[in-house]
Scaffold this motif. Structure first.
Motif, PDB file in Angstrom:
ATOM      1  N   ALA A 230       0.831  -1.205   0.000  1.00 49.36           N
ATOM      2  CA  ALA A 230       0.000   0.000   0.000  1.00 49.36           C
ATOM      3  C   ALA A 230       0.862   1.250   0.000  1.00 49.36           C
ATOM      4  CB  ALA A 230      -0.925   0.011   1.213  1.00 49.36           C
ATOM      5  N   GLY A 231       0.330   2.301  -0.629  1.00 47.73           N
ATOM      6  CA  GLY A 231       0.968   3.601  -0.582  1.00 47.73           C
ATOM      7  C   GLY A 231       0.575   4.329   0.689  1.00 47.73           C
ATOM      8  N   ARG A 232       1.453   5.230   1.132  1.00 46.09           N
ATOM      9  CA  ARG A 232       1.174   6.045   2.318  1.00 46.09           C
ATOM     10  C   ARG A 232       1.399   7.506   1.974  1.00 46.09           C
ATOM     11  NH1 ARG A 232       2.074   3.081   7.310  1.00 46.09           N
ATOM     12  NH2 ARG A 232       2.180   5.068   8.402  1.00 46.09           N
ATOM     13  N   ALA A 268       4.190  -2.679   3.553  1.00 44.77           N
ATOM     14  CA  ALA A 268       3.609  -4.006   3.346  1.00 44.77           C
ATOM     15  C   ALA A 268       3.190  -4.535   4.701  1.00 44.77           C
ATOM     16  CB  ALA A 268       4.618  -4.939   2.691  1.00 44.77           C
ATOM     17  N   TYR A 269       2.039  -5.217   4.737  1.00 43.02           N
ATOM     18  CA  TYR A 269       1.553  -5.671   6.042  1.00 43.02           C
ATOM     19  C   TYR A 269       0.661  -6.897   5.900  1.00 43.02           C
ATOM     20  CZ  TYR A 269      -2.562  -2.877   4.686  1.00 43.02           C
ATOM     21  OH  TYR A 269      -3.640  -2.332   4.014  1.00 43.02           O
ATOM     22  N   GLU A 270       0.551  -7.633   6.988  1.00 43.46           N
ATOM     23  CA  GLU A 270      -0.390  -8.741   7.106  1.00 43.46           C
ATOM     24  C   GLU A 270      -1.606  -8.259   7.890  1.00 43.46           C
ATOM     25  OE1 GLU A 270       1.462 -12.286   8.703  1.00 43.46           O
ATOM     26  OE2 GLU A 270       3.421 -11.653   7.939  1.00 43.46           O
ATOM     27  N   GLY A 271      -2.779  -8.814   7.580  1.00 37.00           N
ATOM     28  CA  GLY A 271      -3.981  -8.427   8.303  1.00 37.00           C
ATOM     29  C   GLY A 271      -4.746  -7.330   7.602  1.00 37.00           C
ATOM     30  N   ALA A 272      -5.712  -6.748   8.357  1.00 39.46           N
ATOM     31  CA  ALA A 272      -6.633  -5.785   7.761  1.00 39.46           C
ATOM     32  C   ALA A 272      -6.015  -4.413   7.558  1.00 39.46           C
ATOM     33  CB  ALA A 272      -7.880  -5.660   8.637  1.00 39.46           C
ATOM     34  N   LYS A 278       2.675  -6.093  12.682  1.00 33.00           N
ATOM     35  CA  LYS A 278       2.443  -6.934  11.506  1.00 33.00           C
ATOM     36  C   LYS A 278       2.857  -6.277  10.190  1.00 33.00           C
ATOM     37  CE  LYS A 278       0.263 -10.546  13.405  1.00 33.00           C
ATOM     38  NZ  LYS A 278       0.698 -11.957  13.224  1.00 33.00           N
ATOM     39  N   GLY A 279       3.479  -5.105  10.265  1.00 30.56           N
ATOM     40  CA  GLY A 279       3.838  -4.404   9.037  1.00 30.56           C
ATOM     41  C   GLY A 279       5.318  -4.099   8.942  1.00 30.56           C
ATOM     42  N   SER A 280       5.753  -3.740   7.741  1.00 30.17           N
ATOM     43  CA  SER A 280       7.137  -3.341   7.524  1.00 30.17           C
ATOM     44  C   SER A 280       7.296  -1.862   7.841  1.00 30.17           C
ATOM     45  CB  SER A 280       7.511  -3.571   6.064  1.00 30.17           C
ATOM     46  OG  SER A 280       6.799  -2.652   5.237  1.00 30.17           O
TER      47      SER A 280
END
Length: 443
Positions: A230-232, A268-272, A278-280
């Motif tokens: 995802a972009g931020r 990048a992340y796992e989950g919702a 859970k994220g980078s």
């Protein structure tokens, strides 16, 4: 594939601050023990003299101090607590002088914050002689407790009892009038069972035109997990997303099409949704502005230049309060205020640490480990980062953290840092002036 993005190099700053304490002459009491000493606090106490004394209860003020052997324990650790009654509210209730080593103190320390309860403490059968109707000397009691929760645990002095064994066995119990007493010490516990997050990503390029696809390589993710790219834009997620599946070794090689011109990073992340667990960490990315200039128009461009990380202090000398020869105890003062300015505009936070030399004087010295501080910091309104004060405790020659800010997508701001200082001067330190140098380092 382009080079891996690197966090901006932190700039190192150092400052020297001279600290002076003056010892003068007088008569005797015990000093607070060495270790991570807390703050001396005063609290009302109700003491009941032995019935044989025929005296009414004593309502007075006790000065207490809580020190610990660990200011940053982990869950499951055992912490040793020392409760020092610096100035008891009670005194010898009889005309009879008490000899040395007949007093046995016991008491409790009250816990609050993420962990509550009482810690039982006891002291050795040791004291200086006490004259008839004379004040009881300072005394210390020690106990332990096991850390069961992560977070801030606050320690307050509690009730205590002075037992004397001379001719007859007598007790003088003193209870806190309005419990709990003020907090003397705070420790910050961490959960040693929290899994380490090794998730990380690298980008094929640090910038691109709107609609360009950027290569994203990841590692440290859960094998077989669905990973969102995802972009931020600052700390907000944009509408540009994609999903990949982590391989058996937790790695992946994917791509993200970036359209949003406000994008500042990719995660990048796992989950919702993205979390620190859970994220980078965010990887910086810039979308080029390729918007064509309409006929009859002019495109105006400005540049925001990155600044530096710097600090300044309000002075370079501190005079601590004098203590009396034979009594010793806490020589106190305040650190000159330090202003930290972080105008780098990158993802790196900062850390301000301090260490001190031994205090040298007329033919003697006071060990660096006797200096403790209680840090505080404030964040100027509008700053991107939030300043966190270091833990109260010993400074010493190995050093301790005064304040810090965390890493983030975009950091910066202005911060004011200071601290209460306390030097535990041994009782019979030779009279004279003692000086040490406190070095502050900003990285």
């Amino acid at each position: 594939m382009g080079p891996t993005l690197r966090r901006p190099r932190r700039r190192r700053w150092a400052s020297l601050l001279a600290v002076t304490v003056v010892a003068v002459t007088a008569g005797g009491a015990l000093a607070c023990p060495a270790g991570a000493a807390g703050t001396n606090v005063d609290y009302a106490t109700h003491c009941i003299p032995p019935a044989i004394a025929g005296l009414p209860p004593i309502d007075g003020t006790t000065t207490g101090n809580i020190s610990v052997d660990k200011t940053s324990p982990k869950v499951g650790d055992t912490v040793t607590v020392t409760y020092t009654v610096v100035t008891p509210a009670a005194s010898n209730p009889t005309e009879l002088a008490l000899p040395a080593d007949i007093m046995t103190p016991t008491g409790k320390v009250t816990l609050s914050g993420v962990q509550t309860g009482d810690v039982t403490v006891a002291g050795p059968k040791k004291n200086d002689p006490v004259p008839g109707k004379g004040a009881f000397p300072s005394f210390s009691m020690t106990g332990t407790f096991k850390v069961t929760k992560s977070g801030d645990i606050k320690l307050s002095p509690g009730d205590y009892n002075i037992h004397t064994s001379y001719i007859m066995e007598l007790d003088t119990p003193c209870t806190v009038t309005d419990p709990p007493a003020p907090v003397s010490q705070t420790i910050t516990a961490t959960d040693d069972t929290t899994p380490v997050n090794n998730r990380a990503i690298t980008l094929g390029s640090a910038s691109g035109n709107p609609g360009a696809s950027v290569t994203v390589k990841g590692s440290g993710f859960t094998p077989g997990a669905t990973v969102t790219l995802a972009g931020r834009a600052g700390d907000k997620q944009t509408g540009d997303t994609a999903t990949v599946t982590a391989g058996s070794d937790g790695s992946f090689n994917g791509a993200l099409v970036v359209n949003d011109k406000t994008t500042t990073a990719i995660v990048a992340y796992e989950g919702a949704s993205w979390t620190t667990q859970k994220g980078s960490p965010p990887a910086s990315y810039v979308v080029n502005d390729t918007t064509p200039v309409p006929d009859g128009s002019q495109k105006l461009t400005t540049t925001v230049k990155a600044g530096t990380l710097s600090m300044s202090q309000a002075g370079d000398a501190v005079s601590l309060s004098a203590v009396e020869f034979g009594k010793g105890g806490a020589s106190t003062g305040s650190l000159n205020k330090v202003t930290v300015k972080d105008f780098r505009g990158g993802p790196a936070g900062w850390s301000l640490t301090g260490k001190v030399t031994d205090f040298t004087g007329p033919g003697a010295k006071i060990d660096a480990g006797k200096l403790s501080w209680t840090p505080a910091c404030a964040t100027k309104a509008g700053s991107l980062s939030t300043c966190k004060a270091g833990s109260a405790g010993t400074v010493g020659g190995s050093g301790a953290t005064l304040a810090s800010t965390p890493d983030g997508t975009l950091t910066g701001g202005e911060f004011t840092v200071d601290a209460g200082l306390s030097l535990d001067v041994p009782a019979f330190t030779p009279p004279g002036s003692y000086s040490g140098v406190l070095t502050l380092t900003l990285t």
